[in-house]
Enzyme design. Structure first.
Site, PDB file in Angstrom:
ATOM      1  N   GLU A  16       0.859  -1.195   0.000  1.00 24.09           N
ATOM      2  CA  GLU A  16       0.000   0.000   0.000  1.00 24.09           C
ATOM      3  C   GLU A  16       0.889   1.237   0.000  1.00 24.09           C
ATOM      4  O   GLU A  16       1.886   1.289   0.722  1.00 24.09           O
ATOM      5  CB  GLU A  16      -0.884  -0.002   1.258  1.00 24.09           C
ATOM      6  N   ASP A 108     -12.095   7.857   7.045  1.00 25.76           N
ATOM      7  CA  ASP A 108     -11.919   8.504   8.349  1.00 25.76           C
ATOM      8  C   ASP A 108     -12.435   9.933   8.247  1.00 25.76           C
ATOM      9  O   ASP A 108     -12.188  10.620   7.260  1.00 25.76           O
ATOM     10  CB  ASP A 108     -10.432   8.502   8.734  1.00 25.76           C
ATOM     11  N   LYS A 271       7.946   4.063   2.467  1.00 29.25           N
ATOM     12  CA  LYS A 271       9.356   3.941   2.880  1.00 29.25           C
ATOM     13  C   LYS A 271       9.925   2.665   2.265  1.00 29.25           C
ATOM     14  O   LYS A 271      10.022   1.629   2.955  1.00 29.25           O
ATOM     15  CB  LYS A 271       9.451   3.914   4.406  1.00 29.25           C
TER      16      LYS A 271
END
Ligand code: FAD
Length: 298
Positions: A16, A108, A271
């Site tokens: 993701e 959210d 990352k």
């Protein structure tokens, strides 16, 4: 190829990423994607910003993944601020780009919001809308092994998950969960409740003390003793924490694989280098390695 077809044959393997903000360059993420492609994942999913703030960049990322010709793109999509007409337009744009996989979420709430301010209040309404109007999509739905933080009870949360299955969800993608025992008990409960969908397990790498605490607390997830010890022992030393956190993540990946999951999904947090370290330490250089270790299928 649909992701559910892959999961019928073997465990899927995926990443993701999240899109850059509107004013930021795309280059770092495009570079990250190139590094992630090297692991030959089945798919890469791209988050969709709450409130639509970086939804446009989401499309650019999905398009770039599609155009790489290597990997299936999966777009996340939320009910936040979205009316039916704009949803129709956006979903058609994804399909026109060749993006046929979607993770349908409520989303959210942005700070200060207490409702979606769109035409749908819950993810099940979005799932049904997609299934009826855009049956071409393979639809993922979110599942919370430790209960969604706003749910009044486990039972209610599982009922809502079953509704999402019944109106068209094709597979489940899980919220972060560091406690594999709790995950297994949840699987047991949802199977008994009649939820039969394949489960793609999301693994959140442990890389920094603050983000680990923030993400577990904000999602109402537990911190197992072993992870608490890492926080206690290395919390004041970011380098040592990251080293121990990566080792913890490698073990977590194997603990999950050993339970017989249908898919392994790594939240990369963009990352790639840290993710590459974790996967290399886990002996995973590409998709084949994950499945060799799981089932002996080369
Ligand atoms: P829902 O299934 O609608 O559930 C939300 C809450 O309402 C739960 O407590 C549920 O029990 C309850 N509920 C559900 N249906 C009903 C109903 N019919 N009646 C009453 N109560 C109901 N957020 C983003 O904004 N962008 C992203 O890209 C993103 N990616 C994610 C990726 C994954 C893998 C996961 C697991 C989550 C992601 N999220 C993302 C977070 C997600 O949007 C939040 O967890 C959100 O709070 C709930 O989304 P949901 O789809 O699970 O909602």
């Amino acid at each position: 190829m649909r992701i559910t077809d892959i999961m019928e044959k073997r465990m899927s393997f995926s990443f993701e990423v999240f899109p850059p903000k509107e004013h930021q360059s795309m280059e770092p993420l495009l570079d990250t994607l190139e590094h992630l492609y090297a692991f030959e994942p089945d798919f890469i999913s791209c988050t969709y910003g709450a409130g639509g703030t970086n939804a446009g960049r989401n499309m650019e990322i999905c398009k770039a993944i599609k155009e790489s010709g290597k990997i299936i793109p999966v777009t996340h999509y939320t009910c936040i601020g979205n009316k039916k007409e704009s949803i129709r337009k956006e979903l058609q744009t994804y399909l026109d780009m060749g993006v046929e996989h979607i993770l349908a979420l409520r989303g959210d709430f942005p700070k200060g919001w207490e409702e979606t301010r769109g035409d749908f209040d819950y993810a099940n309404e979005l799932v049904e809308f997609i299934k009826v109007n855009f049956p071409e999509f393979c639809i993922a739905i979110a599942g919370n092994p430790e209960k969604h933080i706003q749910a009044r009870s486990f039972e209610e949360d599982i009922t809502h998950l079953r509704i999402k299955q019944n109106v068209g969800g094709d597979y489940i993608m899980t919220q972060l969960c560091y406690d594999v025992g709790r995950y297994e008990r949840w699987v047991d409960k949802i199977r008994k409740a009649g939820i039969a969908l394949p489960i793609d397990v999301g693994v959140m790498p442990v890389l920094s003390k603050n983000s680990t605490i923030r993400m577990t607390v904000s999602n109402g997830c537990s911190i197992p003793r072993e992870l608490a010890e890492i926080i206690g022992k290395y919390g004041d030393n970011p380098e040592d924490f990251k080293k121990a956190g990566k080792e913890y993540t490698v073990k977590l990946i194997y603990d999950y694989i050993n339970t017989g999951i249908d898919g392994l999904h790594i939240y990369t947090l963009n990352k790639w280098q840290d993710v590459a370290d974790i996967l290399n330490d886990a002996g995973i250089r590409n998709l084949k390695d994950v499945n060799v270790d799981v089932s002996g299928i080369a």
